[in-house]
Design a protein around this motif. Structure first.
Motif, PDB file in Angstrom:
ATOM      1  N   GLU A 130      37.705  57.025  34.412  1.00  0.00           N
ATOM      2  CA  GLU A 130      38.595  55.972  34.868  1.00  0.00           C
ATOM      3  C   GLU A 130      39.856  55.949  34.014  1.00  0.00           C
ATOM      4  OE1 GLU A 130      36.738  52.224  35.008  1.00  0.00           O
ATOM      5  OE2 GLU A 130      35.182  52.811  36.433  1.00  0.00           O
ATOM      6  N   ALA A 161      40.894  51.649  36.529  1.00  0.00           N
ATOM      7  CA  ALA A 161      40.763  51.882  37.975  1.00  0.00           C
ATOM      8  C   ALA A 161      40.109  53.230  38.219  1.00  0.00           C
ATOM      9  CB  ALA A 161      42.126  51.829  38.648  1.00  0.00           C
ATOM     10  N   PRO A 188      44.826  57.064  39.540  1.00  0.00           N
ATOM     11  CA  PRO A 188      46.009  56.200  39.659  1.00  0.00           C
ATOM     12  C   PRO A 188      46.887  56.361  38.436  1.00  0.00           C
ATOM     13  CG  PRO A 188      44.050  54.909  39.145  1.00  0.00           C
ATOM     14  CD  PRO A 188      43.576  56.305  39.443  1.00  0.00           C
ATOM     15  N   SER A 243      45.660  41.813  40.024  1.00  0.00           N
ATOM     16  CA  SER A 243      44.863  42.908  39.440  1.00  0.00           C
ATOM     17  C   SER A 243      43.476  42.469  39.006  1.00  0.00           C
ATOM     18  CB  SER A 243      45.606  43.507  38.233  1.00  0.00           C
ATOM     19  OG  SER A 243      46.860  44.027  38.621  1.00  0.00           O
ATOM     20  N   THR A 246      40.316  42.272  39.924  1.00  0.00           N
ATOM     21  CA  THR A 246      39.408  42.712  40.991  1.00  0.00           C
ATOM     22  C   THR A 246      37.965  42.286  40.772  1.00  0.00           C
ATOM     23  OG1 THR A 246      39.167  44.842  39.856  1.00  0.00           O
ATOM     24  CG2 THR A 246      40.861  44.685  41.554  1.00  0.00           C
ATOM     25  N   LYS A 279      39.493  47.999  45.441  1.00  0.00           N
ATOM     26  CA  LYS A 279      39.124  48.388  44.083  1.00  0.00           C
ATOM     27  C   LYS A 279      40.308  48.312  43.125  1.00  0.00           C
ATOM     28  CE  LYS A 279      35.364  51.505  45.372  1.00  0.00           C
ATOM     29  NZ  LYS A 279      34.841  52.884  45.312  1.00  0.00           N
ATOM     30  N   GLU A 280      41.520  48.445  43.659  1.00  0.00           N
ATOM     31  CA  GLU A 280      42.702  48.481  42.803  1.00  0.00           C
ATOM     32  C   GLU A 280      43.451  47.147  42.765  1.00  0.00           C
ATOM     33  OE1 GLU A 280      42.255  50.680  45.314  1.00  0.00           O
ATOM     34  OE2 GLU A 280      41.423  52.314  44.090  1.00  0.00           O
ATOM     35  N   HIS A 281      43.495  46.411  43.901  1.00  0.00           N
ATOM     36  CA  HIS A 281      44.286  45.191  43.978  1.00  0.00           C
ATOM     37  C   HIS A 281      43.531  44.132  44.780  1.00  0.00           C
ATOM     38  CE1 HIS A 281      47.299  48.518  43.671  1.00  0.00           C
ATOM     39  NE2 HIS A 281      47.763  47.740  42.716  1.00  0.00           N
ATOM     40  N   GLU A 311      46.724  54.120  48.036  1.00  0.00           N
ATOM     41  CA  GLU A 311      45.853  54.620  46.984  1.00  0.00           C
ATOM     42  C   GLU A 311      46.636  55.275  45.847  1.00  0.00           C
ATOM     43  OE1 GLU A 311      43.021  57.206  48.732  1.00  0.00           O
ATOM     44  OE2 GLU A 311      41.883  55.591  49.685  1.00  0.00           O
TER      45      GLU A 311
END
Length: 694
Positions: free
Chosen positions: A304, A308, A397, A459, A461, A535-537, A616
Motif C-alpha cells: 500500500e 491506499a 495511487p 479521505s 474511508t 476505497k480511496e474516497h 482510480e
C-alpha cells in the motif's frame, strides 16, 4: 606348445577370411599405406553376436552384450561371441526379488520376449505400456455429480468424454477407447468451443474449466505416443513432455510457448512418492482467458502507498503448469515461469508487477509465488506450488505530497472564510434583501457545508458506514448548490421577462432548492446503498455508472441555465435597443447575469476536474486544479456578489464607521476628567449617529 596354439589360431582366422600375411589376428593388410588396420567385426558380420545382442568393436577384436531383457545362460560374459552362446529371454516376473515393484499390488506380471507386461485389475491400468506398473484410475474425478451445478455447458462434454475413456481404460466400461493423441485433440476442440464466445462471467466456471483441463492432461499424458508433443488452436496452446521407464527420470525440463516459458526438472515433475513408471509435465497457455479473470483481487497481497491499496489488472496470458507429481502444493524445488506481458510498458514509480495464481474458490492470490525479475516486456515468477498463474499489474495511487495537502487546506480555508462573509452579508445586509439575495444565501450555506465536509471527511474511508454517510452528505449539498444556481437562472429570466411581480415565495424556493436534491439522493441510496463510498474516497462509486446520479443532474442544470442565460441576454439586448429603456434597472440585471454566468463557469469547471479526480488513477495535476477551483468558488461569490456591489460596499463602510466611532468615543471617555459626564455625552452621540445611519 605356445607355437602350436598360435598356428591353430592363425588357421582359424584364415578359415574366417581374416588371414593376411604379416598382420596379427583382428587386423588386415592395407595395401595403400602398407600397414595393418583394425577389422570392424561388428560391421562386416552384423550377426556375429546372434539375436537379442549388441556387438561392440575393439582394437583387434570385439565383444557382445545381451540386450535389456535378455541374458546369457552362462555366468561368464567375457569374450561372449556367437560361438560361445546365445542370449536368452530373462523372465523378470520369476526372477525379480520384489514382484510387487514390477506391477504393484493390483497387477499380475506376465513375461514376454525381452520384457514383461502387467495385467491390471479392474479400476487400474498400465496405460497400454509394457513395464509400467498398474495405477489406480479415479474416474469419479470426471463425474458431473462431484462438480458444482453452475459450470459451463461445454464442460459437461469434456467430463463425459474423459469419464468414458477412463472407464474403458480401467476395464470397467466400454472396450472401445481412444488413444492419447486423439483424446487430446478432442479435448482441445471442446475447450476451443467453450472459450470462443469470449468473457466467462462466472468465477466458478473458470475454476472448473482450469481444474478439468489439468485433470484431463494428467489422464491423457501417459497415453501419448511421443515423448514430446505440441498442440495449438485458436484458444489454447500446449506443450506436453512425457518420460517412461523403470527408474525415475532426471534432467531439466524446458517448455515454452508464445506467451510463457517453464523451467523445472523431472525430479519435481515425478515427485518423491511411489514412481508409476512415467512422469508428465505440461504447459498450457490460454489465449483469451485473461479478460474472464480480470477481477477477484481481494486475496492479492500488494504493498500500500499513502494508505491506499493499488488497483490491479491481469497483464499476461493465463498459464497452467501440470505435472504428474501428486504433491504439487509442497514442491521440493520451486519452478520458474517467465511471462510475456500483454503490452510493453516502461517501468514507472506507480507501476509494479505481481505474480499470482487462480485459487479453486475463484480469486487471485499471491501466496507461494514471488517475482524474481521483471522488465517492460517480461516478468519471471518463482512459485513453490503449481496451479494456473498470471502476472498482475498493480497501479499504485500517486502519493499525495505535503504540498498538495497544504494547497487543499489553504484553498478550502479561504473558500470557507469567504463563504462565511457572504452568509453574514446576505443575512444581515438589509439594503439588498430580496429573492435573489435569498437564493445567494442558501447557495452559500450549501457550498459552505459541502466544502467543510469535503475538507474534513473526503479521505476518511474507515469506518465504512461513516464514509457512506459523508458521501451521501456531499452528494446532497453539492446537488443543492447546483439547484440553487438553477433557481438563480430562473430568477434572472423572470426579472427580464416578468418586469412586475418577478419575486418568488421563499417556501417555493426552499421546496425546490432542498427537496430536489433530497429526492435524488433518496432514490439513489435506496437503489444502490453500496454506491456511496470507495476505497480511496468518500464519494460516489464509478462502478456501473452510479456517479452519474450526481453528474447527470449537474449537466441538466448547466444545460437549462445556459438556455435561460441566452434568453436573458437576448431580452436584455432588445430592451437596451428600445426607445425608452430603464437603463438603471437593465444595467443592474446585466451585472447580475454576468456574475451568474461567471459563477456557473467556475463551479462547472470545478466538477469537470472532479470527474477525473475520483477516478482510480487521476493525473498528477487534477487534485491541484480541483482544489484551486474549489477555493475560487467561495472567493468568487464574495467578490462578485459583495465587493462589486455598491449597496454592499456602502453597508460595509457604515459598519466600519460605526466600529471606528465607537472606539474613538471609548478613547475620549478614558481621557476626560469627568467620566460620568463624558460617558453620557458619548452614549447620546452614539445613539444619534446610529439613528442617522439607519
Amino acid at each position: 606348445m605356445g607355437f602350436g596354439k598360435e598356428l591353430l589360431l592363425l588357421g582359424l582366422a584364415c578359415a574366417l577370411g581374416n588371414c593376411v600375411l604379416g598382420c596379427e589376428i583382428g587386423f588386415s593388410q592395407n595395401t595403400t599405406i602398407k600397414n595393418c588396420t583394425d577389422i570392424n567385426e561388428c560391421s562386416e558380420n552384423p550377426s556375429v553376436c546372434g539375436n537379442h545382442s549388441r556387438c561392440f568393436n575393439t582394437i583387434g577384436s570385439y565383444y557382445c552384450q545381451c540386450q535389456h531383457g535378455f541374458r546369457l545362460p552362462q555366468r561368464d560374459k567375457v569374450n561372449f561371441t556367437a560361438t560361445t552362446g546365445r542370449c536368452q529371454d530373462l523372465n523378470e516376473c520369476t526372477e525379480s526379488k520384489n514382484k510387487e515393484e514390477l506391477c504393484g499390488p493390483n497387477g499380475e506380471c506376465k513375461n514376454i520376449i525381452g520384457s514383461y507386461w502387467c495385467n491390471c485389475s479392474n479400476g487400474y491400468t498400465n496405460y497400454s505400456v509394457e513395464k509400467t506398473p498398474c495405477s489406480k484410475l479415479d474416474c469419479d474425478n470426471f463425474s458431473a455429480g462431484k462438480k458444482p451445478k453452475q459450470f459451463l455447458g461445454g464442460l459437461a462434454n469434456i467430463m463425459s468424454m474423459m469419464r468414458n475413456s477412463c472407464l474403458a481404460l480401467s476395464g470397467t466400461g466400454s472396450k472401445v477407447k481412444l488413444d492419447g493423441d486423439a483424446l487430446l485433440e478432442k479435448l482441445f476442440t471442446e475447450t476451443d468451443a467453450i472459450l470462443s464466445p469470449g468473457t466467462l462471467n462466472i468465477d466458478a466456471s473458470v475454476s472448473e474449466l482450469l481444474t478439468t483441463m489439468e485433470e484431463s492432461i494428467l489422464f491423457i499424458g501417459p497415453q501419448l505416443k511421443n515423448k514430446h508433443i505440441k498442440m495449438e488452436n485458436n484458444r489454447i496452446d500446449a506443450q506436453i513432455a512425457v518420460q517412461r521407464g523403470t527408474t525415475r527420470p532426471t534432467g531439466e525440463i524446458r517448455l515454452s510457448s508464445e506467451y510463457a516459458y517453464l523451467d523445472t526438472d523431472w525430479a519435481t515433475a515425478a515427485g518423491t512418492g511411489k514412481y508409476s513408471g512415467f512422469a508428465v509435465a505440461a504447459l498450457l497457455s490460454y489465449k483469451n482467458l485473461e479478460s474472464s479473470v480480470n477481477r477477484s483481487f481481494e486475496m492479492v497481497k500488494g504493498s500500500e502507498e499513502n494508505g491506499a491499496e493499488p488497483s490491479y489488472q491481469v497483464f499476461s496470458k493465463v498459464v497452467s503448469v501440470v505435472v504428474s507429481n501428486p504433491s504439487t502444493q509442497t514442491l521440493s524445488r520451486s519452478v520458474n515461469i517467465t511471462f510475456r506481458h500483454l503490452e510493453d510498458i516502461e517501468v514507472l514509480p506507480n507501476v509494479s508487477y505481481i505474480c499470482a495464481y487462480w485459487t479453486e474458490t475463484g480469486a487471485w492470490s499471491t501466496d507461494g509465488c514471488s517475482k524474481r525479475d521483471s522488465n517492460a516486456s517480461h516478468t519471471i515468477c518463482t512459485c513453490n506450488h503449481l496451479s494456473s498463474f498470471a502476472v498482475l499489474m498493480a497501479l499504485h495511487p500517486i502519493k499525495h505530497t505535503y504540498g498538495l495537502e497544504l494547497v487543499t487546506k489553504i484553498g478550502l480555508t479561504i473558500s470557507l472564510l469567504c463563504l462565511t462573509l457572504c452568509i453574514l452579508t446576505f443575512k444581515f445586509c438589509r439594503s439588498i434583501q430580496g429573492t435573489r439575495t435569498t437564493i445567494h444565501l442558501h447557495l452559500c450555506i450549501c457550498l459552505f457545508i459541502a466544502d467543510l465536509i469535503f475538507l474534513a471527511g473526503i479521505s476518511k474511508t474507515e469506518p465504512v458506514g461513516g464514509c457512506r454517510f459523508v458521501a451521501a452528505m456531499l452528494h446532497f449539498f453539492f446537488l443543492a448548490v447546483f439547484t440553487w444556481m438553477l433557481l438563480e437562472g430562473v430568477q434572472l429570466y423572470r426579472m427580464v421577462v416578468l418586469v412586475f411581480n418577478a419575486t418568488m415565495r421563499p417556501l417555493y424556493l426552499y421546496a425546490v432548492g432542498y427537496g430536489t436534491p433530497l429526492f435524488i439522493v433518496s432514490i439513489s441510496a435506496c437503489a444502490r446503498p453500496n454506491g456511496y463510498g470507495t476505497k480511496e474516497h468518500c464519494w460516489l462509486s464509478t462502478d456501473d455508472g452510479f456517479v452519474w446520479s450526481f453528474f447527470g443532474p449537474v449537466c441538466l442544470v448547466i444545460f437549462v441555465n445556459v438556455f435561460f442565460f441566452i434568453i436573458t441576454v437576448w431580452k436584455l439586448a432588445q430592451k437596451f435597443a428600445s426607445l425608452n429603456p430603464d437603463l438603471s434597472n437593465l444595467h443592474k440585471i446585466k451585472a447580475f447575469t454576468v456574475t451568474a454566468v461567471a459563477q456557473m463557469c467556475i463551479l462547472g469547471l470545478m466538477w469537470v476536474s472532479g470527474v477525473f479526480l475520483f477516478q482510480e488513477d487521476p493525473p498528477v495535476a487534477v487534485p491541484y486544479i480541483f482544489t484551486i477551483f474549489n477555493s475560487l468558488q467561495g472567493a468568487l461569490v464574495f467578490i462578485m456578489h459583495c465587493l462589486l456591489s455598491k449597496q454592499v460596499r456602502e453597508e460595509y463602510a457604515n459598519f466600519l464607521s460605526c466600529i471606528c466611532t465607537s472606539q474613538k468615543k471609548r478613547y475620549s471617555d478614558l481621557s476626560t476628567t469627568n467620566p460620568s459626564s463624558s460617558q453620557s455625552q458619548g452614549s447620546k452621540s452614539g445613539q444619534q449617529t446610529g439613528e442617522s445611519q439607519i
